[in-house]
Scaffold this motif. Sequence first.
Motif, PDB file in Angstrom:
ATOM      1  N   GLN A   9      -3.702   4.393 -14.345  1.00 17.25           N
ATOM      2  CA  GLN A   9      -3.822   5.336 -13.358  1.00 17.25           C
ATOM      3  C   GLN A   9      -3.600   4.528 -11.509  1.00 17.25           C
ATOM      4  N   ASN A  10      -4.669   3.635 -11.928  1.00 17.35           N
ATOM      5  CA  ASN A  10      -4.143   2.792 -10.831  1.00 17.35           C
ATOM      6  C   ASN A  10      -2.756   1.494 -10.158  1.00 17.35           C
TER       7      ASN A  10
ATOM      8  N   ASP B 297      -0.560   3.575  -8.385  1.00 12.04           N
ATOM      9  CA  ASP B 297      -0.840   3.648  -6.777  1.00 12.04           C
ATOM     10  C   ASP B 297      -0.629   2.331  -6.435  1.00 12.04           C
ATOM     11  N   ILE B 298      -0.850   1.725  -6.873  1.00 16.13           N
ATOM     12  CA  ILE B 298      -0.488  -0.349  -6.953  1.00 16.13           C
ATOM     13  C   ILE B 298       1.152  -0.077  -6.167  1.00 16.13           C
TER      14      ILE B 298
ATOM     15  N   LYS C  93       3.148   1.962  -6.061  1.00 17.30           N
ATOM     16  CA  LYS C  93       3.969   2.424  -5.108  1.00 17.30           C
ATOM     17  C   LYS C  93       3.748   1.947  -3.893  1.00 17.30           C
ATOM     18  N   VAL C  94       2.178   1.156  -3.742  1.00 23.25           N
ATOM     19  CA  VAL C  94       2.533   0.221  -2.254  1.00 23.25           C
ATOM     20  C   VAL C  94       3.315  -0.933  -1.976  1.00 23.25           C
ATOM     21  N   ARG C  95       3.605  -1.389  -3.390  1.00 23.67           N
ATOM     22  CA  ARG C  95       4.287  -2.464  -3.201  1.00 23.67           C
ATOM     23  C   ARG C  95       6.261  -2.299  -3.673  1.00 23.67           C
TER      24      ARG C  95
ATOM     25  N   ARG D 148       4.541  10.497 -11.219  1.00 21.53           N
ATOM     26  CA  ARG D 148       3.436  10.242 -11.876  1.00 21.53           C
ATOM     27  C   ARG D 148       3.361  12.138 -12.511  1.00 21.53           C
TER      28      ARG D 148
ATOM     29  N   GLU E 239      -3.940  12.964  -5.477  1.00 22.12           N
ATOM     30  CA  GLU E 239      -3.246  12.603  -4.748  1.00 22.12           C
ATOM     31  C   GLU E 239      -3.387  12.985  -3.175  1.00 22.12           C
TER      32      GLU E 239
ATOM     33  N   LEU F  99      -5.311   4.876  -4.218  1.00 19.17           N
ATOM     34  CA  LEU F  99      -5.969   3.526  -3.386  1.00 19.17           C
ATOM     35  C   LEU F  99      -5.824   4.540  -1.896  1.00 19.17           C
TER      36      LEU F  99
ATOM     37  N   LEU G 203      -9.229  -2.342 -10.245  1.00 13.98           N
ATOM     38  CA  LEU G 203      -7.492  -2.339 -10.180  1.00 13.98           C
ATOM     39  C   LEU G 203      -7.294  -1.991  -8.880  1.00 13.98           C
TER      40      LEU G 203
ATOM     41  N   VAL H 279      -4.462  -5.095  -3.426  1.00 12.93           N
ATOM     42  CA  VAL H 279      -3.436  -4.631  -2.163  1.00 12.93           C
ATOM     43  C   VAL H 279      -4.803  -4.091  -1.556  1.00 12.93           C
TER      44      VAL H 279
ATOM     45  N   ILE I  76      -4.734  -4.209   2.760  1.00 13.56           N
ATOM     46  CA  ILE I  76      -3.640  -3.351   4.447  1.00 13.56           C
ATOM     47  C   ILE I  76      -5.304  -3.222   4.923  1.00 13.56           C
TER      48      ILE I  76
END
Lengths: 402, 405
Positions: free
Chosen positions: A98-99, A102-103, A105-107, A115, B153, B326, B358, B362, B366
Amino acid sequence: MSYEGVLEQSDSGLRELVEAGEEIIGYIYPHTPLELILAHGFTPSLMRAIPGITSGFEESLQTFACSYIRNLYNQRTNEQLPPISGLLFPGNTCDSLQNLTDIWKVRFSEDRVFRLTYPVTRYANDDSAEIYLTKELEILSSTIESTLDRPFTTDNYERAVSLIREFRLDAQFLYAARVVDPEVLSYTELARLVRSFLSAPVTSVGSEIHRVTLLVKEKLKSKGLLGIIDSILSGLQKKDLSKVNSFKPPSGPRLLVVGGMVEPQAIATIINGIDSVDDSILILDLLSFGFKSVFAPPINRSGNPFEEMAKSILAAPGEPTQEGLRYRMDFLKDLVKALHIDGLIICEQSFCDPDQFEAPSIEKAASAAGIRTVRIPLDPELSDRARIEVKIQTFLESLGIS
Amino acid sequence: MTEMKKEEKVYRQLESNKLLQQIMFQNMLMGHQASEENRLAWVTSGFPVEIPVAMDVGVSYPEQYGAIVGSQKVGPEVCGYAEDIGYSQELCSYARASIGSVENPDNSPMEGLPKPQALLAGNNICGTVLRWYDAISEQTGAPVFLFDTPPIEDEQPDHHKEYVRRGIERLVAFLGTTFNKTLTDERMQEVADLSSKALGLWTKSLTACKTSPSPLNCADRFLAMGPVVSMRGTELIIDFYQSLLDEVEMRVKEGLGAIRDEKIRLLWDNIPPWHSIFKFFNGLAKRGVVFPADTYTHAWSGKIEGDDLFGSVVSIYSNVYLNKGLNAKIDKMCKMIKDYNLDGFVMFSVRSCKRYSLGQLVSKEIVAERTGVPGVVIEGDMVDSRVYNEAQIQTRVDALLEMFM
């Protein structure tokens, strides 16, 4: 052959596709709607954890992230993922995945990340999960179309349903066949075939599996074993082994491998690496990329595509998100008894919640069934391979196998 | 003499803590009584507890029990009882503490939680609860009810709301069958009102910390949140939150801070290290560091209200902090830093809690970039002090504080 060599061999189909200019959507979770991706004209390919990748996760993930997601992240940072048009992550299956999404998508904001969020339906006795997942699949389909400009076509879908149905029925037969006659096809070969298909679900790979299935059927027919195999196959498909005909297994040890997103080919490589042992001792696995993928029921082509895909996903066997612990443990106890299992190898990926929470319950269930177990902590790197081999060898000796 | 000693402390004790201790003790007794009457459920912190409460089902909180195990500094022992029966040390320490205490109640604080007749798990806080409550079910025989709230989301879509709502309907049916109880509209409204009232008072105390000096520090809030987590919807807790708010407002009016010499204001992210909670926060208080806000205690804020109470439950319990992506977490941290006028932030990377932790590496980057304030990530565990390296944490926090000198 080294583990790396084994993996390279089973990925040859994917490489050929890429070289031929096919567009790939990578996926990570076993219960991905392959038919949906194929219906959009893309080839779904399972992104596996692989050994020998240079580390790179530390910029974004802590060391207690599960070894599987760290490996995937390492592959991405080192540009070792195959060329893909998009990547499909699962939602609501485990916290790490799950996490990670998200990571990611940012990186890697330039990546096309999709998803699919699954329902956790255990103990529900209504159609709410099916309705929910149907809608999620529709949304995924329209997102793929709008992002990658490829519509869902009925022709593609129907071809995909036929292809995957044939794969599942063939592979299910091979799984059942090995229970009765484990030497008819090595576990290594079965794992390779399944893996090849999950990496590149195309007609050529499906045809290879079908040819192997016909050969195996022929051999078993001559031995008069098709009746018992059908009985076992039916029991595994219906998740009910109470009606499996009794049979006398061939002499030799009979082991079952259990665990989650552990690579079946890794297990085969480890077993074959042990002196004077081969993988005919592995009767069956209950792994995510083995049994649990293969025994998801094929889709009914005549129904609404999204509803039928949802039904198939929700009926996949052995998933903690869909079946309660007691149900799964009862099934395990029935299975070891009906299939004459002598011992269990319990695989636990490091920092994997589902694997590590389930292991003690599996030990208890096996103990109640009078079966011995060994727990194998491992990671995709097989970094502790020598010790794992010694541990399994010791276990085999305790079972009187050496 | 005693009064003088009290005055010398860098940290101001809350008078309302006396009442807090009383009601938490009373809550424990109520749990035992409910268990004896075969109407006790264990619940997760993000569960819509108003529904079992409205159906006269008693509730106990294993997460809160984990905090007690941690604060009594017996985490390694109690978690160890779970490890002895095969649960990996890599698993959630709240889970290990409760599994361990069920396995070995005689050697656990308060002899463990009272025996449950049902286990109510909401996965809006993490997916681990699903496996954890299964394990407890195997130990105790109590059935599990899973309230599934798929993560969100952006905006929660309609099919999502409908799915969660069906889960609530199943919950009411499950409790009705398991405990032979019914839910009336009147009682649901009454409990929702009490829950909203407590949350309203609690939220006012939290937002009062925007003032400088902050009337509450982190440890104050982590202790004071107990009733709003575990006793939402009961009359019992209203007095406590009113007296807490009175005290907080009095502090604001008189310019009294939670610490005597406030110099640096920081945000805290994640569960606290229960085993070292006073040592950590009071140690920093000596250096003039206060934490007027945190992401954890602010998680209990949604009020159940309006004509459609179940619709309100769906919205509130789907939109909890940990059930969002996130970006939502980053937005919330940035907003808190601005609203509470904070100088920096500390993120506790909890090895046990993957859902919370987790992504912190990141978000740290930010949040620092967006707000222009520095932050630090420290790593450890909330209950299991074996994986809490005090010296290493001190060094990292020191490095952060040096930036303010």
